[in-house]
Design a protein around this motif. Sequence first.
Motif, PDB file in Angstrom:
ATOM      1  N   LEU A  70       0.840  -1.202   0.000  1.00 24.49           N
ATOM      2  CA  LEU A  70       0.000   0.000   0.000  1.00 24.49           C
ATOM      3  C   LEU A  70       0.870   1.245   0.000  1.00 24.49           C
ATOM      4  O   LEU A  70       0.642   2.187  -0.787  1.00 24.49           O
ATOM      5  CB  LEU A  70      -0.925   0.003   1.219  1.00 24.49           C
ATOM      6  CG  LEU A  70      -1.693   1.309   1.468  1.00 24.49           C
ATOM      7  CD1 LEU A  70      -2.600   1.659   0.304  1.00 24.49           C
ATOM      8  CD2 LEU A  70      -2.482   1.221   2.771  1.00 24.49           C
ATOM      9  N   ALA A  73       2.443   1.652  -3.361  1.00 23.96           N
ATOM     10  CA  ALA A  73       1.483   2.134  -4.361  1.00 23.96           C
ATOM     11  C   ALA A  73       1.283   3.640  -4.237  1.00 23.96           C
ATOM     12  O   ALA A  73       1.245   4.358  -5.244  1.00 23.96           O
ATOM     13  CB  ALA A  73       0.145   1.406  -4.204  1.00 23.96           C
ATOM     14  N   HIS A 103      -0.304   0.628  -9.661  1.00 22.48           N
ATOM     15  CA  HIS A 103      -1.448  -0.259  -9.876  1.00 22.48           C
ATOM     16  C   HIS A 103      -1.050  -1.729  -9.728  1.00 22.48           C
ATOM     17  O   HIS A 103      -1.837  -2.543  -9.226  1.00 22.48           O
ATOM     18  CB  HIS A 103      -2.054  -0.018 -11.258  1.00 22.48           C
ATOM     19  CG  HIS A 103      -2.622   1.365 -11.428  1.00 22.48           C
ATOM     20  ND1 HIS A 103      -3.238   2.045 -10.401  1.00 22.48           N
ATOM     21  CD2 HIS A 103      -2.653   2.196 -12.503  1.00 22.48           C
ATOM     22  CE1 HIS A 103      -3.632   3.235 -10.844  1.00 22.48           C
ATOM     23  NE2 HIS A 103      -3.280   3.337 -12.112  1.00 22.48           N
ATOM     24  N   CYS A 105       1.230  -2.771  -7.702  1.00 28.30           N
ATOM     25  CA  CYS A 105       1.293  -2.951  -6.248  1.00 28.30           C
ATOM     26  C   CYS A 105      -0.100  -3.189  -5.675  1.00 28.30           C
ATOM     27  O   CYS A 105      -0.305  -4.098  -4.852  1.00 28.30           O
ATOM     28  CB  CYS A 105       1.925  -1.724  -5.582  1.00 28.30           C
ATOM     29  SG  CYS A 105       3.674  -1.474  -5.932  1.00 28.30           S
ATOM     30  N   TYR A 106      -1.061  -2.386  -6.099  1.00 31.21           N
ATOM     31  CA  TYR A 106      -2.435  -2.577  -5.625  1.00 31.21           C
ATOM     32  C   TYR A 106      -2.963  -3.954  -6.026  1.00 31.21           C
ATOM     33  O   TYR A 106      -3.574  -4.664  -5.213  1.00 31.21           O
ATOM     34  CB  TYR A 106      -3.350  -1.494  -6.198  1.00 31.21           C
ATOM     35  CG  TYR A 106      -3.351  -0.200  -5.443  1.00 31.21           C
ATOM     36  CD1 TYR A 106      -3.570  -0.154  -4.062  1.00 31.21           C
ATOM     37  CD2 TYR A 106      -3.179   1.022  -6.108  1.00 31.21           C
ATOM     38  CE1 TYR A 106      -3.587   1.039  -3.373  1.00 31.21           C
ATOM     39  CE2 TYR A 106      -3.202   2.230  -5.431  1.00 31.21           C
ATOM     40  CZ  TYR A 106      -3.408   2.239  -4.059  1.00 31.21           C
ATOM     41  OH  TYR A 106      -3.438   3.432  -3.377  1.00 31.21           O
ATOM     42  N   MET A 158      -7.252  -3.163 -11.836  1.00 33.84           N
ATOM     43  CA  MET A 158      -7.096  -2.743 -10.449  1.00 33.84           C
ATOM     44  C   MET A 158      -8.418  -2.275  -9.862  1.00 33.84           C
ATOM     45  O   MET A 158      -8.798  -2.632  -8.746  1.00 33.84           O
ATOM     46  CB  MET A 158      -6.051  -1.623 -10.363  1.00 33.84           C
ATOM     47  CG  MET A 158      -5.717  -1.169  -8.937  1.00 33.84           C
ATOM     48  SD  MET A 158      -6.911  -0.027  -8.179  1.00 33.84           S
ATOM     49  CE  MET A 158      -6.639   1.451  -9.159  1.00 33.84           C
ATOM     50  N   ALA A 162     -10.257  -4.129  -6.744  1.00 33.03           N
ATOM     51  CA  ALA A 162     -10.367  -3.404  -5.475  1.00 33.03           C
ATOM     52  C   ALA A 162     -11.649  -3.758  -4.742  1.00 33.03           C
ATOM     53  O   ALA A 162     -11.712  -3.661  -3.507  1.00 33.03           O
ATOM     54  CB  ALA A 162     -10.303  -1.900  -5.733  1.00 33.03           C
ATOM     55  N   ALA A 169     -12.709   0.602  -0.883  1.00 27.65           N
ATOM     56  CA  ALA A 169     -11.732   0.327  -1.937  1.00 27.65           C
ATOM     57  C   ALA A 169     -12.409   0.268  -3.302  1.00 27.65           C
ATOM     58  O   ALA A 169     -11.844   0.733  -4.301  1.00 27.65           O
ATOM     59  CB  ALA A 169     -10.995  -0.983  -1.647  1.00 27.65           C
ATOM     60  N   GLN A 208      -7.363   7.755  -4.058  1.00 29.55           N
ATOM     61  CA  GLN A 208      -6.232   7.248  -3.273  1.00 29.55           C
ATOM     62  C   GLN A 208      -6.586   7.141  -1.794  1.00 29.55           C
ATOM     63  O   GLN A 208      -6.199   6.171  -1.121  1.00 29.55           O
ATOM     64  CB  GLN A 208      -5.012   8.161  -3.465  1.00 29.55           C
ATOM     65  CG  GLN A 208      -4.390   8.126  -4.852  1.00 29.55           C
ATOM     66  CD  GLN A 208      -3.493   6.920  -5.077  1.00 29.55           C
ATOM     67  OE1 GLN A 208      -3.781   5.817  -4.631  1.00 29.55           O
ATOM     68  NE2 GLN A 208      -2.388   7.132  -5.788  1.00 29.55           N
ATOM     69  N   LEU A 211      -8.909   4.067  -1.404  1.00 26.54           N
ATOM     70  CA  LEU A 211      -8.149   2.830  -1.536  1.00 26.54           C
ATOM     71  C   LEU A 211      -7.339   2.548  -0.268  1.00 26.54           C
ATOM     72  O   LEU A 211      -7.312   1.416   0.231  1.00 26.54           O
ATOM     73  CB  LEU A 211      -7.228   2.904  -2.748  1.00 26.54           C
ATOM     74  CG  LEU A 211      -7.897   2.757  -4.113  1.00 26.54           C
ATOM     75  CD1 LEU A 211      -6.935   3.155  -5.232  1.00 26.54           C
ATOM     76  CD2 LEU A 211      -8.393   1.329  -4.337  1.00 26.54           C
ATOM     77  N   VAL A 215      -7.914  -0.652   2.332  1.00 24.82           N
ATOM     78  CA  VAL A 215      -6.880  -1.605   2.723  1.00 24.82           C
ATOM     79  C   VAL A 215      -6.717  -1.627   4.240  1.00 24.82           C
ATOM     80  O   VAL A 215      -6.660  -2.698   4.862  1.00 24.82           O
ATOM     81  CB  VAL A 215      -5.546  -1.267   2.046  1.00 24.82           C
ATOM     82  CG1 VAL A 215      -4.418  -2.153   2.590  1.00 24.82           C
ATOM     83  CG2 VAL A 215      -5.650  -1.432   0.535  1.00 24.82           C
TER      84      VAL A 215
END
Length: 237
Positions: A70, A73, A103, A105-106, A158, A162, A169, A208, A211, A215
């Motif tokens: 996270l 990202a 993305h 990473c996400y 992504m 999510a 998310a 952001q 998201l 997480v």
Amino acid sequence: MSATASRPAPSGTARSGRFAQPLLGAFLLAATVDLAALLAGLDTVHLVAKPLLMPLLAAYAAVRGGPRLLIAALLFGWGGDVFLLADNDLAFLLGMGSFAVGHVCYLTLFGRGRARGSLAAAVAYAVVLVLFLVLIWPDLPAELRAPLTGYSLLLTAMAWRAGVLGRYAAAGGALFLLSDALIATGIAEWPQLPAPGFWVMLTYIAAQLLLALGVLTAGARGGAVGTGAYRDRGIST
């Protein structure tokens, strides 16, 4: 009261937890300043405020015990933000590349859970992506068509994935897609809303933040990405 419940949090964790709200407040303040600058046409203020956003949000996620992916990202998002401050094609491609790594990473983070993404949502995202690309393709510069298509596929994946972490998310992924679609329409020279930069940044900042909250919330409840680690570290939600 159980022994676990009565045990005090480690002092280092407690000290870190105290920084969470000030960091979130600083992020929201920087976001407000940046959005106000865009509305007022204060370019210098925007150039100062925009690069502060993702480091502050990443720091907030870090002190909340967020996973490294996270934080990575968000920091790759910061790289994209900085590159896109320069108004040239190379900077645009570098910025898009930095966001693309974010993305990934996400997607890696969301893929750690066993939950499957909604098939209906996948179909809906695929239809929207195909229609958007078909409509915008003729108006895009030829040299940007291929990289924008690849990036759009990654971003859409992504946004769909999510959703496995819940509504925060899921909303963040959808807003990220909307924000980048607004950028693409600007590149294609489609008619724009008044103060187009404001709408791009508003949807991006919200994306952001949502998201990150998605997480962190999933981790705190022992969900797909955290297995209860945040509670074990004494960090409240």
